[in-house]
Design an enzyme around this catalytic site. Sequence first.
Site, PDB file in Angstrom:
ATOM      1  N   LYS A  51      35.820  21.081  23.165  1.00  0.00           N
ATOM      2  CA  LYS A  51      35.369  22.433  23.540  1.00  0.00           C
ATOM      3  C   LYS A  51      36.529  23.432  23.560  1.00  0.00           C
ATOM      4  O   LYS A  51      36.449  24.510  22.977  1.00  0.00           O
ATOM      5  CB  LYS A  51      34.698  22.417  24.924  1.00  0.00           C
ATOM      6  N   ARG A  66      27.427  23.651  33.554  1.00  0.00           N
ATOM      7  CA  ARG A  66      27.580  22.206  33.626  1.00  0.00           C
ATOM      8  C   ARG A  66      26.498  21.572  34.477  1.00  0.00           C
ATOM      9  O   ARG A  66      26.608  20.415  34.871  1.00  0.00           O
ATOM     10  CB  ARG A  66      28.938  21.891  34.250  1.00  0.00           C
ATOM     11  N   ARG A  74      45.639  13.603  25.435  1.00  0.00           N
ATOM     12  CA  ARG A  74      45.689  15.082  25.432  1.00  0.00           C
ATOM     13  C   ARG A  74      46.921  15.622  26.160  1.00  0.00           C
ATOM     14  O   ARG A  74      47.284  15.165  27.227  1.00  0.00           O
ATOM     15  CB  ARG A  74      44.428  15.616  26.127  1.00  0.00           C
ATOM     16  N   ARG A 100      47.340  16.988  32.105  1.00  0.00           N
ATOM     17  CA  ARG A 100      46.532  17.242  33.284  1.00  0.00           C
ATOM     18  C   ARG A 100      46.493  16.002  34.176  1.00  0.00           C
ATOM     19  O   ARG A 100      46.389  14.895  33.694  1.00  0.00           O
ATOM     20  CB  ARG A 100      45.110  17.628  32.874  1.00  0.00           C
ATOM     21  N   ARG A 132      34.143  11.438  35.214  1.00  0.00           N
ATOM     22  CA  ARG A 132      33.757  12.697  34.564  1.00  0.00           C
ATOM     23  C   ARG A 132      32.641  12.454  33.548  1.00  0.00           C
ATOM     24  O   ARG A 132      31.734  13.276  33.410  1.00  0.00           O
ATOM     25  CB  ARG A 132      34.980  13.338  33.909  1.00  0.00           C
TER      26      ARG A 132
HETATM   27  P1  ADP Z   1      37.220  19.006  30.280  1.00  0.00           P
HETATM   28  O1  ADP Z   1      38.096  19.819  29.361  1.00  0.00           O
HETATM   29  O2  ADP Z   1      37.728  17.635  30.446  1.00  0.00           O
HETATM   30  O3  ADP Z   1      35.777  19.076  29.895  1.00  0.00           O
HETATM   31  P2  ADP Z   1      37.437  21.157  32.207  1.00  0.00           P
HETATM   32  O4  ADP Z   1      38.802  21.691  32.009  1.00  0.00           O
HETATM   33  O5  ADP Z   1      36.314  21.929  31.598  1.00  0.00           O
HETATM   34  O6  ADP Z   1      37.383  19.637  31.723  1.00  0.00           O
HETATM   35  O7  ADP Z   1      37.138  20.981  33.744  1.00  0.00           O
HETATM   36  C1  ADP Z   1      38.030  20.289  34.589  1.00  0.00           C
HETATM   37  C2  ADP Z   1      37.376  20.053  35.938  1.00  0.00           C
HETATM   38  O8  ADP Z   1      37.064  21.322  36.538  1.00  0.00           O
HETATM   39  C3  ADP Z   1      36.040  19.311  35.909  1.00  0.00           C
HETATM   40  O9  ADP Z   1      36.203  17.906  35.912  1.00  0.00           O
HETATM   41  C4  ADP Z   1      35.395  19.826  37.199  1.00  0.00           C
HETATM   42  O10 ADP Z   1      35.955  19.204  38.338  1.00  0.00           O
HETATM   43  C5  ADP Z   1      35.824  21.281  37.227  1.00  0.00           C
HETATM   44  N1  ADP Z   1      34.881  22.180  36.527  1.00  0.00           N
HETATM   45  C6  ADP Z   1      35.124  22.928  35.420  1.00  0.00           C
HETATM   46  N2  ADP Z   1      34.049  23.636  35.070  1.00  0.00           N
HETATM   47  C7  ADP Z   1      33.077  23.327  35.975  1.00  0.00           C
HETATM   48  C8  ADP Z   1      31.714  23.712  36.142  1.00  0.00           C
HETATM   49  N3  ADP Z   1      31.124  24.577  35.303  1.00  0.00           N
HETATM   50  N4  ADP Z   1      31.028  23.172  37.175  1.00  0.00           N
HETATM   51  C9  ADP Z   1      31.599  22.307  38.036  1.00  0.00           C
HETATM   52  N5  ADP Z   1      32.870  21.896  37.939  1.00  0.00           N
HETATM   53  C10 ADP Z   1      33.613  22.389  36.914  1.00  0.00           C
HETATM   54  P1  ADP Z   2      37.499  19.506  25.885  1.00  0.00           P
HETATM   55  O1  ADP Z   2      37.928  20.932  26.072  1.00  0.00           O
HETATM   56  O2  ADP Z   2      36.093  19.375  25.395  1.00  0.00           O
HETATM   57  O3  ADP Z   2      37.755  18.670  27.101  1.00  0.00           O
HETATM   58  P2  ADP Z   2      39.791  19.359  24.063  1.00  0.00           P
HETATM   59  O4  ADP Z   2      39.516  20.458  23.092  1.00  0.00           O
HETATM   60  O5  ADP Z   2      40.834  19.578  25.091  1.00  0.00           O
HETATM   61  O6  ADP Z   2      38.411  18.864  24.732  1.00  0.00           O
HETATM   62  O7  ADP Z   2      40.145  18.044  23.214  1.00  0.00           O
HETATM   63  C1  ADP Z   2      40.543  16.839  23.858  1.00  0.00           C
HETATM   64  C2  ADP Z   2      41.682  16.187  23.087  1.00  0.00           C
HETATM   65  O8  ADP Z   2      41.185  15.687  21.834  1.00  0.00           O
HETATM   66  C3  ADP Z   2      42.816  17.150  22.735  1.00  0.00           C
HETATM   67  O9  ADP Z   2      44.043  16.446  22.834  1.00  0.00           O
HETATM   68  C4  ADP Z   2      42.527  17.563  21.279  1.00  0.00           C
HETATM   69  O10 ADP Z   2      43.732  17.797  20.565  1.00  0.00           O
HETATM   70  C5  ADP Z   2      41.808  16.340  20.733  1.00  0.00           C
HETATM   71  N1  ADP Z   2      40.712  16.676  19.805  1.00  0.00           N
HETATM   72  C6  ADP Z   2      39.875  17.733  19.858  1.00  0.00           C
HETATM   73  N2  ADP Z   2      38.977  17.702  18.847  1.00  0.00           N
HETATM   74  C7  ADP Z   2      39.239  16.567  18.142  1.00  0.00           C
HETATM   75  C8  ADP Z   2      38.659  15.970  16.961  1.00  0.00           C
HETATM   76  N3  ADP Z   2      37.616  16.523  16.317  1.00  0.00           N
HETATM   77  N4  ADP Z   2      39.202  14.804  16.522  1.00  0.00           N
HETATM   78  C9  ADP Z   2      40.260  14.225  17.173  1.00  0.00           C
HETATM   79  N5  ADP Z   2      40.842  14.762  18.278  1.00  0.00           N
HETATM   80  C10 ADP Z   2      40.342  15.916  18.762  1.00  0.00           C
END
Ligand code: ADP
Ligand code: ADP
Length: 220
Positions: free
Chosen positions: A17, A92, A131, A165, A176
């Site tokens: 994302k 979410r 990551r 992170r 998660r």
């Molecule tokens: P990821 O990239 O792994 O999907 P995020 O950076 O979006 O994780 O979110 C990190 C953490 O922040 C989540 O595990 C949750 O604890 C909190 N968080 C983020 N967005 C939301 C949301 N829309 N609702 C509830 N918790 C959230």
């Molecule tokens: P999210 O925001 O959904 O938690 P991220 O965009 O941070 O996910 O991606 C998670 C990890 O996977 C990062 O280290 C990113 O570089 C890697 N990544 C993202 N998209 C891909 C893909 N299509 N194939 C392989 N690795 C990916």
Amino acid sequence: MNATKRIVLIGPPGCGKGTQAKRIEEATGMVQLSTGDMLRAAVAAGSPIGLKAKAVMEAGQLVSDDLIIGMVADRIKQPDCAKGFILDGFPRSIPQAEALARMLAENQQPMNGAIEIRVPDQFIVERITGRYTCAKCGAGYHDKFQKPKQDGVCDKCGASEFSRRKDDNEETVRTRLGAYHDVTAPIVGFYEKGGILKVVDGTQAIDDVTKSIMGVLGSL
Ligand code: ADP
Ligand code: ADP
Ligand code: ZN
């Protein structure tokens, strides 16, 4: 392309994302709204929201709907959001999706699309544990899938400090993922019913996922 589109990216942690939202932002001028980034900034600043969210985030659980909804409601009123936005990590839960629909209806701004980046669970632990980001500019990297061109140097800004992170560890990822399936995944059905759901294959290479998403955006 009409830049005043409002879209939601949906998918499990690590599906891409943030990576894709940044690319869409660069390509279209739409603003990336990452609730995870907003919360991490609040934690770093020690603000009241940060104090409430810190332990919950570290445990891999979801922060309360009320807190998140208030934070997003304030953010989407900001003038830069008039350019259109990409919601990354919000909604979410069903209550968050319903609250978002109400906020947008109040401003007569329809949601244009909800894009599910579909990645099966077995890919997720490797995505998350590999990551890291540039400590200076926030550019995202991966130990295996997205290395900087020059080892240890950020492609975007040249910095050599990186960070990981605290919640990107195997144990927390499982929590998660559980929260994703139990609480978040139902919003896919919510947007499907609303007729605006699009699905892209998130197991493709990063550039190919971007192409798929840009194709979807053009069709909205
Ligand atoms: P990821 O990239 O792994 O999907 P995020 O950076 O979006 O994780 O979110 C990190 C953490 O922040 C989540 O595990 C949750 O604890 C909190 N968080 C983020 N967005 C939301 C949301 N829309 N609702 C509830 N918790 C959230
Ligand atoms: P999210 O925001 O959904 O938690 P991220 O965009 O941070 O996910 O991606 C998670 C990890 O996977 C990062 O280290 C990113 O570089 C890697 N990544 C993202 N998209 C891909 C893909 N299509 N194939 C392989 N690795 C990916
Ligand atoms: Zn950088």
